[in-house]
Write an enzyme that holds these catalytic residues in place. Sequence first.
Site, PDB file in Angstrom:
ATOM      1  N   GLY A  54       6.857   7.445  -7.938  1.00  0.00           N
ATOM      2  CA  GLY A  54       7.709   8.423  -7.272  1.00  0.00           C
ATOM      3  C   GLY A  54       8.908   8.819  -8.108  1.00  0.00           C
ATOM      4  N   ARG A 111       0.514   8.549  -9.721  1.00  0.00           N
ATOM      5  CA  ARG A 111       0.379   7.167  -9.263  1.00  0.00           C
ATOM      6  C   ARG A 111      -0.923   6.506  -9.715  1.00  0.00           C
ATOM      7  NH1 ARG A 111       4.437   5.832  -5.796  1.00  0.00           N
ATOM      8  NH2 ARG A 111       5.613   7.527  -4.832  1.00  0.00           N
ATOM      9  N   ASP A 162       5.535  -2.028  -9.922  1.00  0.00           N
ATOM     10  CA  ASP A 162       4.094  -1.968 -10.169  1.00  0.00           C
ATOM     11  C   ASP A 162       3.783  -1.290 -11.501  1.00  0.00           C
ATOM     12  OD1 ASP A 162       2.733  -3.253  -7.938  1.00  0.00           O
ATOM     13  OD2 ASP A 162       3.579  -1.679  -6.694  1.00  0.00           O
ATOM     14  N   LYS A 205      12.761   1.942 -12.974  1.00  0.00           N
ATOM     15  CA  LYS A 205      13.002   3.084 -12.099  1.00  0.00           C
ATOM     16  C   LYS A 205      12.580   2.771 -10.679  1.00  0.00           C
ATOM     17  CE  LYS A 205      10.023   5.052 -10.531  1.00  0.00           C
ATOM     18  NZ  LYS A 205       8.820   5.605  -9.904  1.00  0.00           N
ATOM     19  N   THR A 206      13.391   3.056  -9.711  1.00  0.00           N
ATOM     20  CA  THR A 206      13.008   3.146  -8.299  1.00  0.00           C
ATOM     21  C   THR A 206      14.260   3.328  -7.461  1.00  0.00           C
ATOM     22  OG1 THR A 206      12.071   2.033  -6.357  1.00  0.00           O
ATOM     23  CG2 THR A 206      12.914   0.618  -8.065  1.00  0.00           C
ATOM     24  N   ASP A 235      14.402   2.678  -4.454  1.00  0.00           N
ATOM     25  CA  ASP A 235      14.424   1.603  -3.456  1.00  0.00           C
ATOM     26  C   ASP A 235      15.328   0.454  -3.864  1.00  0.00           C
ATOM     27  OD1 ASP A 235      12.677   3.069  -1.989  1.00  0.00           O
ATOM     28  OD2 ASP A 235      10.964   1.722  -2.194  1.00  0.00           O
TER      29      ASP A 235
END
Length: 551
Positions: free
Chosen positions: A78, A142, A173, A199-200, A202
């Site tokens: 994402g 993805r 992941d 990266k994220t 979240d």
Amino acid sequence: MTISALQKARADYQPKLPKSLKGAVKIVDGAATESVADQEDIQKLFPNTYGMPLLTFEEGAESANIPAVNVGVILSGGQAPGGHNVISGIFDGIKKLNPDSKLYGFLGGPGGLVDHEYKEITADFLEAYRNTGGFDIIGSGRTKLEEEAQFDKGLEVLKKLDIKALVIIGGDDSNTNACVLAEYYAAKKAGVQVVGCPKTIDGDLKNEMIETSFGFDTAVKVYSELIGNIQRDANSAKKYWHFIKLMGRSASHIGLEAALQTQPNITLISEEVAEKKQTLQEIVDSMAQVIAKRAANGNNFGVALIPEGLVEFVPEMKKLIAELNDLLAEGSAIEQEFKMMKKSHRLEWLATQLSPESAAVFQSLPTGIANQLTLDRDPHGNVQVSLIETEKLLGEMVKTKLADMKESGDFKGKFGTQYHFFGYEGRCAAPSNFDADYCYSLGFTASVLIGAGKTGYMSSVRNTTAPADQWIAGGVPITQMMNMEKRHGHMKPVIQKALVELDGAPFKYFAENRDKWAIETSYLYPGPIQYWGPTEVCDRTTVTLQLEQAK
């Protein structure tokens, strides 16, 4: 091409770098590392990339004469604000090593490597993307790089383009896959380095060496602006409770940071729900008590923040979802039978396949929520929790509870709800100064790792609450972050997710203040991201980082 006034002004921003990256770089080896858990299993799976030392960059005396190197880059998973600046940092870094170096971007994520779809990133092409949000420079995807056939197919195009290093920009992941790829190419002596960047939005890819994942700062500032706006509206209209679901499937870092920035009345933290083994009804009861207390003070309004992954942390729901993930695993006999069955019979039949405890929970859910739990799984084989309307589930259950309390005389107010889900709004925002600087530094760090011949490392930039020139750049072996977890019914090596620490300073500060924020109207209004102005406004880090580093 027509661009906005902000885009035009932002293009001139020159990201700040740590001192160690501004001139010649000296690489200092630290202690040898081991995985965070399951050391024996991880070492067996990664014999060529396990146990490598931590690396720290310092200012060097003179630049080494490094041959030109062709580098490939992949955006995976994402979107997160700042990805374009990571690529800018890689580009400028390898050009500094040798002006004849080239950068190739694989299009559409990891699939671009396997399908041999790529584009050379030149200086002229890159200029339009510096300091901008989004992943549109080369696109993301993805596709999971898990199979040797994919690795070999990718190696074909890497050899064709004479690419000696590959940078994978992604979350836990994606960087797990980067580690697997690095090990495979090292074992084959393919001559291709693999480096990761964290990266994220979240925020769940973090540890001692990765203080924060890029994009988190910007995304939460965007969400906090919106929450602040809603709080101002709630306090103006004084007639609605706003239930806001926020991104954060596996961890509640976004919800916690947004709460610290805006001070809403209710914030649910998934990790606390799991720790206390709270049931859905217990969560609803506690929310209803806050609403009733505010109503008793004449305040029939408020704001509640809800992490999107909450249902997976409620023990009874977690057990149910785990059973459903196993039953509906792609290609399983039950999954195939389920899909062939008439929709009107599916839920009733599926309940018969569950354990008695999970069947009881499943049958107690509103039909809409039960259906959402049976939708197609994500690429990792898990339920797509972002499709579960947890905010509406809680809103309806709270409404029912308050009706019971009204009958017993324990609630004398009014309860009206508005529902929101903030997700995509924050993923591609123009990066904050922090993320613009941090991402550029991560990319530049990756180029130094490449120049030093390192593989299986992730870019690390630390000391991030200090001014950028005092940041500490280096590299951390990806294997250090790994443990073994069950995926698709099998134990696999993965980077350990970082959950909210209930004994950590950010949560403790929140816990000390939430009762006051619940009853009083203590709202903060952080406003939009600022790019120019006082340093304390424009370059501020998250409250989480400030509390963690006690600054």
